[in-house]
Write an enzyme that holds these catalytic residues in place. Structure first.
Site, PDB file in Angstrom:
ATOM      1  CB  THR A 110      19.886   4.982  53.928  1.00  0.00           C
ATOM      2  OG1 THR A 110      21.255   4.914  53.982  1.00  0.00           O
ATOM      3  CG2 THR A 110      19.437   6.167  53.049  1.00  0.00           C
TER       4      THR A 110
ATOM      5  NE  ARG B 262      29.521   4.093  48.955  1.00  0.00           N
ATOM      6  CZ  ARG B 262      28.272   3.914  49.305  1.00  0.00           C
ATOM      7  NH1 ARG B 262      27.872   4.795  50.186  1.00  0.00           N
ATOM      8  NH2 ARG B 262      27.636   3.013  48.840  1.00  0.00           N
TER       9      ARG B 262
ATOM     10  N   GLY C 142      27.436   7.013  47.464  1.00  0.00           N
ATOM     11  CA  GLY C 142      26.574   6.145  47.013  1.00  0.00           C
ATOM     12  C   GLY C 142      25.357   6.562  46.284  1.00  0.00           C
TER      13      GLY C 142
END
Ligand code: ASP
Length: 316
Positions: free
Chosen positions: A165, A193, A195
């Site tokens: 990331t 999903r 985050g």
């Protein structure tokens, strides 16, 4: 004397710093510097954690998350589970500028990107696909049983190291702060999903009055700990970046969901002081001010967060 404009970023963001610094040197805005800096990382096919080339989810879809925040207005723009579009930070910035919303997800995010003429591309590379398949084979969940994705997810993500990331924080000549995050999220994640990266307060936060913070690592930890906002609140309370970040990291010791994972945090205050943190040793971050010819790497302070995995959560 006014603070010199500067940027800080996670180690993998260093390739974008020069583009961001060009904007700041020309007197440009922190938000524009972030967009410029994030792009080379998002287009870097070698980076398996951001943009094109990211490791896909369990259904082999590369789903991207990105968020950006303007510390002058506290405006946020973000996209989550975006598929098939380049430049997720730019799409997030458009959300910030054009919509009375902060976060678009999935097909809605893609629709918005299409409406505003963003370029499409296949995000799955052969290398990322090979990495994806190898892990599933190694964990005994190949081929993926689409009727039992929960079990596949639990097995695939056991002892995941959670690295990647990109984070950028910029301070411009006007004294405006901005922060952004871009990620393909964790590979092998359950489809849909999301985050911390597109969630203001969890993965990023910026407030001109005090400072800005960004996270990488297991996003669920930053969500549960409110890590970016918690850090900025500590700055607001008058703590220096080193102390503010240490406290926000230490707070994560209270999270006991049993899934383990690490956390990395970057902090820049409104006076240009910065600090980086990681729950493991040896991690670095990069910074560069407009008078520096090259970026410099700084060691992150290691703060142990006690997230050892509890084996009873893994009965296989
Ligand atoms: N924070 C990202 C997420 O949870 C992943 C990472 O930083 O490695 O999606």
């Amino acid at each position: 004397m006014a603070t010199e404009p500067l940027m800080i970023c996670s180690e993998n963001g260093a390739i974008g710093l020069e583009a961001g610094l060009r904007v700041l040197r020309a007197g440009g805005r922190a938000l524009d510097a972030l967009e410029a800096a994030a792009l080379p990382v998002e287009l870097n096919r070698q980076d398996r954690t951001v943009g094109i080339g990211g490791v896909p989810n369990l259904l082999k879809q590369v789903q991207l998350d990105a968020g950006i925040m303007d510390g002058a207005t506290l405006s946020v723009g973000a996209v989550a589970a975006l598929e098939g579009y380049l430049e997720p930070v730019r799409v997030a910035r458009k959300v910030l500028e054009l919509l009375p919303h902060s976060l678009l997800v999935g097909p809605g995010a893609a629709r918005f990107a299409q409406e505003h003429g963003f370029e499409q591309a296949e995000h799955l590379t052969a290398e990322a696909e090979a990495q994806w398949r190898a892990r599933l084979q190694e964990r005994g969940v190949w081929p993926v049983d689409e009727d039992h994705l929960t079990e596949c997810c639990r097995r695939a993500l056991r002892e995941e190291r959670w690295g990647g990331t990109v984070n950028f924080i910029a301070l411009d000549r006007a004294g405006d702060l901005a922060a952004c995050v871009s990620t393909s999220g964790i590979g092998w994640k359950y489809p849909g999903r999301v985050g911390d990266s597109p969630q203001a307060g969890a993965g990023f936060y910026a407030d001109n009055r005090c400072g800005a913070a960004c996270c990488t690592g297991r996003g669920e930890l930053a969500i549960q700990g409110g890590t970016a906002l918690r850090t900025v609140i500590h700055l607001e309370q008058g703590l220096a970046p080193l102390e503010a970040g240490t406290r926000a990291m230490q707070f994560l010791r209270r999270v006991r969901d049993g899934w383990g994972g690490g956390m990395n945090l970057l902090v820049l205050d409104r006076t240009g002081r910065h600090a980086g943190f990681s729950s493991v040793t040896g991690r670095k971050y990069a910074y560069q001010s407009i008078s520096m010819d090259e970026y410099a790497m700084e060691e992150r302070t290691c703060v142990e967060i006690g997230q050892e995995e509890t084996q009873e959560r893994y009965p296989f």
